[in-house]
Design an enzyme around this catalytic site. Structure first.
Site, PDB file in Angstrom:
ATOM      1  N   THR A 119       1.019  -1.217  -0.113  1.00  0.00           N
ATOM      2  CA  THR A 119       0.067  -0.028   0.001  1.00  0.00           C
ATOM      3  C   THR A 119       0.873   1.176   0.176  1.00  0.00           C
ATOM      4  OG1 THR A 119       0.048   0.125   2.392  1.00  0.00           O
ATOM      5  CG2 THR A 119      -1.706  -1.089   1.486  1.00  0.00           C
ATOM      6  N   GLU A 150      -6.144  -3.558  -0.569  1.00  0.00           N
ATOM      7  CA  GLU A 150      -6.344  -4.721   0.237  1.00  0.00           C
ATOM      8  C   GLU A 150      -7.791  -5.277  -0.172  1.00  0.00           C
ATOM      9  OE1 GLU A 150      -5.506  -1.683   1.159  1.00  0.00           O
ATOM     10  OE2 GLU A 150      -4.484  -1.490   3.072  1.00  0.00           O
ATOM     11  N   LYS A 156     -14.812  18.710   9.635  1.00  0.00           N
ATOM     12  CA  LYS A 156     -15.976  19.052  10.747  1.00  0.00           C
ATOM     13  C   LYS A 156     -15.817  20.612  11.008  1.00  0.00           C
ATOM     14  CE  LYS A 156     -17.505  16.818  14.824  1.00  0.00           C
ATOM     15  NZ  LYS A 156     -17.163  16.188  16.172  1.00  0.00           N
ATOM     16  N   TRP A 181     -20.462  17.516   9.320  1.00  0.00           N
ATOM     17  CA  TRP A 181     -19.345  17.067   8.385  1.00  0.00           C
ATOM     18  C   TRP A 181     -19.491  17.458   7.046  1.00  0.00           C
ATOM     19  CZ3 TRP A 181     -15.556  14.162  10.918  1.00  0.00           C
ATOM     20  CH2 TRP A 181     -16.071  13.435  12.364  1.00  0.00           C
TER      21      TRP A 181
HETATM   22  P1  AMP Z   1      -5.123   2.193  -2.844  1.00  0.00           P
HETATM   23  O1  AMP Z   1      -5.141   1.080  -2.044  1.00  0.00           O
HETATM   24  O2  AMP Z   1      -3.789   2.947  -3.111  1.00  0.00           O
HETATM   25  O3  AMP Z   1      -5.703   1.610  -4.333  1.00  0.00           O
HETATM   26  O4  AMP Z   1      -6.253   3.265  -2.491  1.00  0.00           O
HETATM   27  C1  AMP Z   1      -7.354   2.892  -2.030  1.00  0.00           C
HETATM   28  C2  AMP Z   1      -8.432   4.245  -1.590  1.00  0.00           C
HETATM   29  O5  AMP Z   1      -8.556   5.197  -3.070  1.00  0.00           O
HETATM   30  C3  AMP Z   1      -9.639   3.763  -1.436  1.00  0.00           C
HETATM   31  O6  AMP Z   1      -9.574   3.481   0.256  1.00  0.00           O
HETATM   32  C4  AMP Z   1     -10.457   5.274  -1.293  1.00  0.00           C
HETATM   33  O7  AMP Z   1      -9.956   6.302  -0.474  1.00  0.00           O
HETATM   34  C5  AMP Z   1      -9.549   5.728  -2.563  1.00  0.00           C
HETATM   35  N1  AMP Z   1     -10.730   5.473  -3.686  1.00  0.00           N
HETATM   36  C6  AMP Z   1     -10.673   4.443  -4.776  1.00  0.00           C
HETATM   37  N2  AMP Z   1     -11.543   4.307  -5.562  1.00  0.00           N
HETATM   38  C7  AMP Z   1     -12.275   5.582  -5.119  1.00  0.00           C
HETATM   39  C8  AMP Z   1     -13.379   6.337  -5.732  1.00  0.00           C
HETATM   40  N3  AMP Z   1     -14.001   5.845  -6.789  1.00  0.00           N
HETATM   41  N4  AMP Z   1     -13.855   7.407  -5.194  1.00  0.00           N
HETATM   42  C9  AMP Z   1     -13.203   7.840  -4.131  1.00  0.00           C
HETATM   43  N5  AMP Z   1     -12.123   7.507  -3.525  1.00  0.00           N
HETATM   44  C10 AMP Z   1     -11.611   6.113  -4.163  1.00  0.00           C
END
Ligand code: AMP
Length: 542
Positions: free
Chosen positions: A186, A331, A439, A444
């Site tokens: 990650t 994940e 906030k 929110w």
């Molecule tokens: P990653 O593990 O680097 O792929 O990042 C995952 C995170 O990207 C998620 O937990 C979200 O916060 C963000 N994310 C992924 N897809 C979207 C989406 N369509 N809209 C908003 N946030 C997203």
């Protein structure tokens, strides 16, 4: 009583065997680092993946040993996807946009034995190889005659001579489907990165699910362009789902600019594309002034960060392309939800349909989700109440590699770190990362909503909303904006642009113009860095 059906482990090798046998002549086209287009078929992928497997045997790699890649989307990377995992080793795709120190750290943490890299990453490998204590073999993904003579990397070989020395006479081994197949770290905005370790079973179940009509809807009639990188969460599983359906694959290599992507879509009759919003913004930015249209593209899946309404609108209205908004994370292998409408929405007005399309979508069978409050109590699905999004399912992590960070689950559910609403029809909408929620006066504010309005302004290229401490309201939102080249908009014009589009108290208190948005390694805006950049900023009226 047990069922009496055949028990066959779900293995990644079966995908490429299937594609070879049933879609052997379907094409895989790749833009190479050299700039040219390489073209061959699934039959060739299968043949050369077996050569990879034999070449790994030749290096005396043990079962489950890690093989790392630093590579763009391309055919050799695809062969490694199948050759490494299919032979029982673990493919560790490294994100080349990470800091070199972080790359060194994760290569050591993963205990990588081999590193295969595209020549564009040679300087990166030269910078980190002395820190990588476990890597014994370096392979450059190139022809023998392109191998740099004095790279300074001990024992560097070219991929073509490495696999070229092998026949493809290889039978894929059979083993437990729960065996690890690939891993992805990650982005790790705080602390060290942690790795999701995928299994053959999780990858195959995800590949089946991703291909479903209400998910990515992939078929042998598609020509798919995954712009989303193979170095991050297995390009959303497309390399697997494409083989499962026999779809043509088109890889962009390092050429991710708007012009190159547009030309590839047209030249290779791409019907389906997948990528993060920034990529599409570059492409639309190239197309609009030149009055270009698509001749074959029908659908595009957009995720990784929130897809702005203006983009969904532009794809749909100006170019006739359906946008499928998707949500997922490393994940989750990565797919969790995807947004497609139901029959009951047929009669809705275009505006009402758009409101649904903006959501991140419905859960895919295999992923269960819920929203909970701070005490862990499940919240209602009314489309308004928001809470922490928790998920579970057979392609969701149970633990991080080497138990890093302790047990991530809460009562068997994985807390995503996202804040969301879920409506009565099961459509989930992300309002924020939990750490980015603003906030104000006990209420929110969704930073994503505020950003979406700003990027709908014709002069705004990118916008990030953050909360600034306020003595009375706790926090007030401000918006940091990058203007489109050659376009102008003032602070007051942009504030006025919010009128009627959101509640008055949610309108940002100020606009800060910045030259460039700080971006993370996976193409997301880095709000932590933005907050650092604006640490001396004070709200105008305070
Ligand atoms: P990653 O593990 O680097 O792929 O990042 C995952 C995170 O990207 C998620 O937990 C979200 O916060 C963000 N994310 C992924 N897809 C979207 C989406 N369509 N809209 C908003 N946030 C997203």
């Amino acid at each position: 009583m047990l069922g009496l059906m055949q028990s066959q482990p779900l293995l990644i090798s079966s995908l490429i065997e299937f594609a070879e046998r049933h879609h052997g002549d379907a094409e895989v086209v790749s833009r190479r680092v050299e700039g040219d287009l390489h073209r061959y078929t699934y039959k060739d992928v299968a043949h050369r993946s077996r050569q990879v497997a034999r070449a790994l045997d030749g290096l005396k790699l043990a079962f489950s040993d890690r093989v790392a890649t630093l590579a763009w989307n391309g055919y050799r990377h695809l062969e490694l996807y199948y050759g490494v995992s299919g032979s029982g080793r673990v493919l560790h795709t490294i994100n080349p946009r990470l800091h070199p120190d972080q790359i060194g750290w994760i290569a050591n943490h993963a205990e990588d034995q081999v590193l295969c890299f595209d020549l564009s990453f040679l300087p990166l490998v030269q910078a980190v190889h002395s820190k990588c204590t476990t890597i014994k073999h370096y392979i450059a993904l190139c022809d023998a005659d392109k191998l740099p003579a004095d790279s300074g990397i001990p024992g560097l070989q070219s991929y073509e001579s490495w696999i070229g020395a092998q026949t493809s006479d290889y039978a894929w081994p059979t083993f437990d489907e729960n065996t690890a197949s690939s891993m992805c770290y990650t982005s790790g905005t705080t602390g060290h990165p942690k790795a999701a370790l995928y299994s053959h079973r999780s990858t195959l179940l995800h590949a089946y699910a991703a291909a479903l009509p209400d998910v990515m809807c992939l078929s042998a009639r598609d020509s798919i362009l995954p712009v989303v990188p193979m170095f991050h969460v297995n390009a959303w599983g497309i390399p697997y789902s494409a083989a499962l359906t026999g779809a043509k694959l088109v890889f962009p290599g390092p050429a991710m600019d708007g012009k190159s992507i547009y030309e590839l879509i047209e030249a290779e009759k791409v019907t389906y594309a997948a990528g993060v919003p920034t990529v599409w913004q570059m492409m639309l930015g190239h197309m609009k002034p030149a009055g270009l249209k698509f001749s074959t593209l029908r659908r595009t899946v957009i995720g990784g960060s929130a897809c702005p309404p203006a983009m969904i609108h532009a794809f749909q209205e100006d170019y006739g392309v359906e946008v499928l908004h998707a949500w997922g994370m490393t994940e989750l292998s990565p797919l969790g939800t995807l947004c497609t409408l139901k029959n009951k929405h047929d009669g809705l007005s275009a505006d009402e349909k758009m409101k649904i399309r903006l959501k991140q979508g419905r859960a895919i069978f295999g992923v269960d989700m819920k929203i909970v409050d701070a005490a862990g109590k499940e919240l209602s699905w009314d489309g308004k109440t928001f809470g922490d999004l928790h998920v579970k399912g057979p392609w969701v992590v149970q633990d991080y590699y080497k138990g890093e960070g302790g047990n991530p689950l809460v009562d068997g559910w994985f807390p995503t770190g996202d804040v969301a609403t879920i409506d009565a029809d099961g459509y989930m909408q992300i309002t924020d990362r939990s750490k980015d929620v603003i906030k104000s006066g006990g209420e929110w504010i969704s930073s994503i909503d505020i950003e979406n309005i700003a990027v709908a302004h014709p002069a705004v290229a990118m916008a990030a909303c953050i909360g600034i401490a306020h003595p009375k309201w706790d926090e007030r939102p401000i918006i940091a904006v990058v203007k489109k080249p050659g376009m102008e908009v003032s602070r007051d014009e942009l504030i006025a642009f919010y009128e009627g589009k959101t509640a008055k108290w949610q309108v940002p208190d100020d606009v800060v113009f910045i030259d460039a948005m700080p971006m993370g390694a996976t193409g997301k805006m880095l709000k932590t860095r933005l907050r650092e950049m604006l640490k001396d900023y004070r709200l105008p009226q305070v």
